[in-house]
Write a protein that holds these residues in place. Structure first.
Motif, PDB file in Angstrom:
ATOM      1  N   VAL A 252       0.843  -1.191   0.000  1.00  0.00           N
ATOM      2  CA  VAL A 252       0.000   0.000   0.000  1.00  0.00           C
ATOM      3  C   VAL A 252       0.879   1.241   0.000  1.00  0.00           C
ATOM      4  O   VAL A 252       1.966   1.254   0.597  1.00  0.00           O
ATOM      5  N   ILE A 253       0.422   2.282  -0.680  1.00  0.00           N
ATOM      6  CA  ILE A 253       1.063   3.591  -0.610  1.00  0.00           C
ATOM      7  C   ILE A 253      -0.036   4.640  -0.716  1.00  0.00           C
ATOM      8  O   ILE A 253      -0.972   4.492  -1.518  1.00  0.00           O
ATOM      9  N   SER A 254       0.024   5.674   0.124  1.00  0.00           N
ATOM     10  CA  SER A 254      -1.023   6.694   0.156  1.00  0.00           C
ATOM     11  C   SER A 254      -0.410   8.085   0.225  1.00  0.00           C
ATOM     12  O   SER A 254       0.702   8.264   0.740  1.00  0.00           O
ATOM     13  N   GLY A 388       4.701  18.608  -7.518  1.00  0.00           N
ATOM     14  CA  GLY A 388       5.559  18.853  -8.676  1.00  0.00           C
ATOM     15  C   GLY A 388       5.391  17.662  -9.573  1.00  0.00           C
ATOM     16  O   GLY A 388       4.263  17.239  -9.854  1.00  0.00           O
ATOM     17  N   ASP A 389       6.496  17.066  -9.990  1.00  0.00           N
ATOM     18  CA  ASP A 389       6.398  15.809 -10.713  1.00  0.00           C
ATOM     19  C   ASP A 389       5.970  14.708  -9.745  1.00  0.00           C
ATOM     20  O   ASP A 389       6.133  14.821  -8.525  1.00  0.00           O
ATOM     21  N   ALA A 390       5.430  13.639 -10.285  1.00  0.00           N
ATOM     22  CA  ALA A 390       4.989  12.530  -9.442  1.00  0.00           C
ATOM     23  C   ALA A 390       6.157  12.025  -8.592  1.00  0.00           C
ATOM     24  O   ALA A 390       7.268  11.849  -9.098  1.00  0.00           O
ATOM     25  N   ALA A 395       6.358   6.439  -9.266  1.00  0.00           N
ATOM     26  CA  ALA A 395       6.957   6.323 -10.597  1.00  0.00           C
ATOM     27  C   ALA A 395       6.796   4.915 -11.147  1.00  0.00           C
ATOM     28  O   ALA A 395       6.907   3.921 -10.426  1.00  0.00           O
ATOM     29  N   GLY A 396       6.530   4.844 -12.445  1.00  0.00           N
ATOM     30  CA  GLY A 396       6.402   3.563 -13.116  1.00  0.00           C
ATOM     31  C   GLY A 396       5.015   2.964 -13.064  1.00  0.00           C
ATOM     32  O   GLY A 396       4.759   1.940 -13.705  1.00  0.00           O
ATOM     33  N   VAL A 401       0.344   7.641 -11.202  1.00  0.00           N
ATOM     34  CA  VAL A 401       0.732   8.952 -11.737  1.00  0.00           C
ATOM     35  C   VAL A 401      -0.498   9.708 -12.206  1.00  0.00           C
ATOM     36  O   VAL A 401      -0.634  10.926 -11.990  1.00  0.00           O
ATOM     37  N   ASP A 402      -1.424   9.012 -12.845  1.00  0.00           N
ATOM     38  CA  ASP A 402      -2.669   9.634 -13.299  1.00  0.00           C
ATOM     39  C   ASP A 402      -3.442  10.204 -12.111  1.00  0.00           C
ATOM     40  O   ASP A 402      -3.952  11.336 -12.171  1.00  0.00           O
TER      41      ASP A 402
END
Length: 462
Positions: A252-254, A388-390, A395-396, A401-402
């Motif tokens: 999981v990542i939030s 900023g950027d994801a 990443a990946g 990212v969406d």
């Protein structure tokens, strides 16, 4: 809490025998419990319990009396409900921090249980609740009523039988407007409230954290689990159901934050979570600020599930499943549903004495609730980060990212400049699914349980 009663052990052995129900907590969902059980044949709400005696009488006792012509017994302390051997079923609609302990006490007292979502305040107490249900031989239903709605049952069956080919992503949406709760700070305990009982397992405080004890607790970590564990648990449950998973996720990542206002709330009003189930993803989006629908041109609340498959997608609401091809053309629809199905299903299982007959059996409720806790743990361990950027952690993963980019756009639409605020970027946590803990992360594992006040401890095991 006392020995199981003979009545509790044999409750509902005959379709003609009255099932006697006590409802705990009647300011919100508890009133739906009253309506649900008084609508089931040979069910009687015989007791109402609420630490706020004013609420208990006006929204509980008088409510039942108006519906049935009979006045139930009123209890201010739920421990007295457990001691009442005439009660067969305890129906729990308390704040989240009481769900597991109330259910455990009830089952140990020989009663069957209907418990609201999320069934737990943390992962560990949810598992103990399941173990107690098995040890005591009790029937315990989670209040995830979508599980009993024919339109969704048929849609999930169609999905799992390969009606749209291979499932790629199970998306859950909790786009539900939540206003600021403002700054009230600490206020005196309202007259007629047994604050010790209201707190129960939660830490003792000298005064109440909010002017209202009856809803804003959702946004305080000591009592609630944010909207992910409030509204969102329903959609989390449907997402896991569609995937066909009978364990926690692999990881999981939030990320997210509380944007658009500053108030007494602690939980995020914007939270995005990504979980891995083998080659499938579960993507959860929580939005409390005004938003447009994910699919279609509507605006306002969008509470639903979307299953992305190789040959199309399916959208599930509370009562319907609508199937689309890859171009968005509707090709099939399943619909029908109502809360009554879930109460009827529960009472049928109470009579049959078969927990296997339940649509929302407690282990299912535990797993889906625990997924919400997994996501919140990653969020709570997050570090302040700039939009900023994801971030590298996403990443990946094109879906992650969406979600990140759409979150930035969502904030801009609400006049929140992403360049001027920070968000909490949680770590990616690997899950030991067998033991329902995290792999090599002491900080995360510490949040799988809590310290309990003396006299209100959830046992370490059944």
């Amino acid at each position: 809490m006392g020995r199981p009663s003979a009545r509790g052990a044999e409750a509902g052995s005959s379709p003609n025998e009255t099932v006697r129900v006590a409802v705990l907590g009647v300011n919100g969902r508890g009133r739906s419990h009253i309506a649900g059980f008084t609508g089931v044949e040979n069910c009687e709400v015989v007791a109402i319990c609420d630490p706020d005696e004013t609420v208990g009488y006006t929204k509980g006792v008088e409510n039942v009396h108006e519906k049935t012509g009979k006045k139930p017994t009123f209890y201010q302390d739920l421990r007295r409900v457990m001691d009442d051997d005439s009660i067969d079923v305890v129906s729990i609609a308390t704040p989240n921090h009481w769900h597991s302990l109330a259910a455990i006490w009830a089952m140990q007292a020989g009663k069957d249980v209907y418990v609201e979502k999320p069934v737990s305040h943390n992962i560990r107490e949810g598992r103990v609740m399941v173990d107690v249900a098995r040890k005591e031989g009790r029937v315990c239903q989670a209040g995830t009523q979508i599980r009993s709605n024919p339109g969704v049952i048929e849609g999930i069956k169609f999905l799992q039988e390969g009606g749209l080919g291979k499932l790629k992503v199970a998306r859950a949406l909790c786009y539900k407007r939540r206003d600021s709760i403002g700054h009230v700070g600490h206020t005196p305990v309202p007259k007629g409230v047994d604050y010790n009982v209201w707190l129960g397992p939660a830490p003792l405080r000298d005064d109440v954290p909010r002017e209202s004890l009856h809803y804003d607790w959702h946004w305080q970590w000591d009592y609630g689990n944010g909207d992910l564990g409030n509204q969102g648990i329903h959609q989390m449950d449907v997402a896991r159901w569609g995937i066909g998973a009978d364990t926690l996720a692999d990881s999981v990542i939030s990320f997210g934050g509380r944007f658009g206002y500053v108030d007494d709330g602690q939980t995020p009003n914007t939270e995005m979570s990504i979980m891995e189930y083998g080659d499938k993803l579960l993507v959860f989006e929580t939005r409390g600020l005004p938003t447009s629908h994910y699919f279609g041109d509507g605006s306002g609340n969008d509470v639903a599930n979307i299953f992305h498959c190789e040959n199309g997608f399916m959208r599930c609401s509370y009562t319907a499943s609508v199937v689309y091809d890859l171009d968005g053309n509707e090709i099939k629809r399943f619909s029908e549903g109502d809360d009554k199905y879930h109460y009827n299903n529960f009472v049928d299982a109470v009579r049959s004495r078969r927990w296997q007959d339940l649509n929302g059996e407690i282990n299912e409720g535990h797993l889906s609730s625990a997924l919400c806790h997994l996501a919140n743990i990653s969020y709570r361990l997050g570090t302040p980060s700039d939009f900023g950027d994801a971030p590298a952690g996403l990443a990946g993963n094109e879906y992650a990212v969406d979600v990140f980019e759409r979150t930035k756009s969502h904030l801009k639409q609400n006049n929140v400049d992403p360049s001027q605020v920070k968000f909490a970027m949680g770590p990616k946590l690997l899950v030991d699914k067998e033991n329902e803990r995290f792999v090599d992360n002491a900080a995360a594992n510490a949040l799988t349980t809590r310290e309990y006040r003396k006299g209100f401890e959830v046992p370490a095991q059944a």
